[in-house]
Design a protein around this motif. Structure first.
Motif, PDB file in Angstrom:
ATOM      1  N   UNK A 133       0.825  -1.207   0.000  1.00 45.76           N
ATOM      2  CA  UNK A 133       0.000   0.000   0.000  1.00 45.76           C
ATOM      3  C   UNK A 133       0.860   1.259   0.000  1.00 45.76           C
ATOM      4  N   UNK A 134       1.969   1.215   0.725  1.00 40.71           N
ATOM      5  CA  UNK A 134       2.891   2.357   0.739  1.00 40.71           C
ATOM      6  C   UNK A 134       3.472   2.596  -0.651  1.00 40.71           C
ATOM      7  N   UNK A 135       3.832   1.502  -1.328  1.00 39.46           N
ATOM      8  CA  UNK A 135       4.350   1.622  -2.700  1.00 39.46           C
ATOM      9  C   UNK A 135       3.329   2.268  -3.627  1.00 39.46           C
ATOM     10  N   UNK A 136       2.073   1.857  -3.487  1.00 37.35           N
ATOM     11  CA  UNK A 136       1.023   2.415  -4.342  1.00 37.35           C
ATOM     12  C   UNK A 136       0.830   3.900  -4.065  1.00 37.35           C
ATOM     13  N   UNK A 137       0.867   4.271  -2.798  1.00 45.60           N
ATOM     14  CA  UNK A 137       0.752   5.691  -2.449  1.00 45.60           C
ATOM     15  C   UNK A 137       1.893   6.496  -3.073  1.00 45.60           C
ATOM     16  N   UNK A 138       3.098   5.904  -3.053  1.00 47.82           N
ATOM     17  CA  UNK A 138       4.269   6.577  -3.612  1.00 47.82           C
ATOM     18  C   UNK A 138       4.144   6.742  -5.114  1.00 47.82           C
ATOM     19  N   UNK A 139       3.783   5.665  -5.809  1.00 49.68           N
ATOM     20  CA  UNK A 139       3.733   5.717  -7.268  1.00 49.68           C
ATOM     21  C   UNK A 139       2.537   6.525  -7.773  1.00 49.68           C
ATOM     22  N   UNK A 140       1.432   6.462  -7.062  1.00 42.21           N
ATOM     23  CA  UNK A 140       0.270   7.270  -7.453  1.00 42.21           C
ATOM     24  C   UNK A 140       0.540   8.758  -7.270  1.00 42.21           C
ATOM     25  N   UNK A 145      -9.693  -2.671  10.813  1.00 43.31           N
ATOM     26  CA  UNK A 145     -10.327  -1.431  10.346  1.00 43.31           C
ATOM     27  C   UNK A 145      -9.323  -0.435   9.789  1.00 43.31           C
ATOM     28  N   UNK A 146      -8.133  -0.353  10.402  1.00 38.36           N
ATOM     29  CA  UNK A 146      -7.146   0.612   9.919  1.00 38.36           C
ATOM     30  C   UNK A 146      -6.622   0.228   8.542  1.00 38.36           C
ATOM     31  N   UNK A 147      -6.439  -1.087   8.318  1.00 37.40           N
ATOM     32  CA  UNK A 147      -5.959  -1.548   7.016  1.00 37.40           C
ATOM     33  C   UNK A 147      -7.038  -1.366   5.946  1.00 37.40           C
ATOM     34  N   UNK A 157      -8.680   4.498   1.091  1.00 41.26           N
ATOM     35  CA  UNK A 157      -8.071   5.770   0.700  1.00 41.26           C
ATOM     36  C   UNK A 157      -7.360   5.650  -0.643  1.00 41.26           C
ATOM     37  N   UNK A 158      -6.676   4.517  -0.850  1.00 43.45           N
ATOM     38  CA  UNK A 158      -5.974   4.303  -2.118  1.00 43.45           C
ATOM     39  C   UNK A 158      -6.978   4.129  -3.258  1.00 43.45           C
ATOM     40  N   UNK A 170     -10.121   9.111  -8.136  1.00 41.85           N
ATOM     41  CA  UNK A 170      -9.864  10.515  -8.423  1.00 41.85           C
ATOM     42  C   UNK A 170      -8.965  10.702  -9.626  1.00 41.85           C
ATOM     43  N   UNK A 171      -7.986   9.813  -9.781  1.00 37.58           N
ATOM     44  CA  UNK A 171      -7.093   9.876 -10.944  1.00 37.58           C
ATOM     45  C   UNK A 171      -7.884   9.655 -12.224  1.00 37.58           C
TER      46      UNK A 171
END
Length: 235
Positions: free
Chosen positions: A150-157, A188-190, A196-197, A203-204
């Motif tokens: 998920x962190x990778x996706x946030x970075x690349x997006x 729930x946090x995950x 969010x992603x 949105x993209x």
């Protein structure tokens, strides 16, 4: 030519491997080095190989054989983009163990090139590998690996560099598969972070004119993102 004549698969593998190897060694030739480097990029691409060999079972085996042979060529095995393409080939057959090994090799090589070297394409592929790996595994997924994905996706997006937005967007099916297979194990946090992603991907699509998309891909992606949202919110 390949579609109209019956060639022996092993012969095709031999010939193609020879062409790529010789192209790699020609890349340092001052007379034709630039052209060879550009040709090598194309010859190593997994999607280029699928256009040549097709996408059947025998074609997949031939492509894997080509990458396996090329992995022993010194001028090629030090190229992080080669290992990225090798990982993509392994992902086609959902061999996540082989794909993860190739991705880790690619990341190691890219890291040695310094902080200014873009590894976003590798991070993007790593996200898909880890999402699929954890969707397929029995029992509870590895939360740390899912977080890395998920962190990778946030970075690349969020990248404003050379990576087209369509690349990280193609992780959407893997998000849906993880949600469908492991929803009972996602806290729930995950779930919220995944939502969010998904929202960012939606949105993209709404805000950007995505380039290099396949026919019907955007509409299919919209449905996948909607289905993922429904699973995460209602399961």
């Amino acid at each position: 030519i390949f579609r109209n004549f019956d060639f022996d698969d092993s012969m095709l593998v031999d010939v193609y491997t020879t062409i790529v190897r010789e192209t790699a060694y020609s890349a340092n030739d001052w007379r034709s080095g630039f052209d060879s480097k550009e040709n090598l990029k194309e010859l190593l691409k997994f999607r280029f190989l699928t256009r040549i060999f097709g996408d059947g079972t025998s074609a997949s085996a031939s492509i894997q054989a080509i990458y396996a042979r090329l992995s022993s060529v010194p001028r090629i095995r030090t190229n992080d983009q080669f290992w990225l393409q090798y990982a993509m080939s392994s992902m086609e057959s959902e061999d996540t163990a082989a794909a993860e090994k190739s991705i880790n090799t690619a990341l190691g090589i890219a890291h040695k090139k310094g902080a200014n070297y873009s590894n976003h394409q590798i991070l993007d592929q790593q996200a898909r590998v880890l999402l699929l790996k954890n969707a397929k595994k029995s029992g509870q997924p590895n939360t740390d690996e899912v977080v890395v994905a998920l962190t990778n996706l946030e970075t690349t997006l969020g990248s404003t560099g050379s990576v087209e937005k369509i690349h990280p967007m193609r992780a959407a099916p893997f998000l849906l598969r993880l949600a469908e297979e492991k929803i009972d194990f996602l806290d729930s946090s995950l779930r919220q972070r995944m939502l969010q992603i998904v929202s960012k991907m939606q949105g993209v699509i709404a805000a950007e004119n995505l380039i290099k998309t396949r026919r019907g891909e955007v509409e299919k992606m919209k449905k996948i993102l909607l289905d993922t949202t429904l699973v995460l919110k209602n399961a």
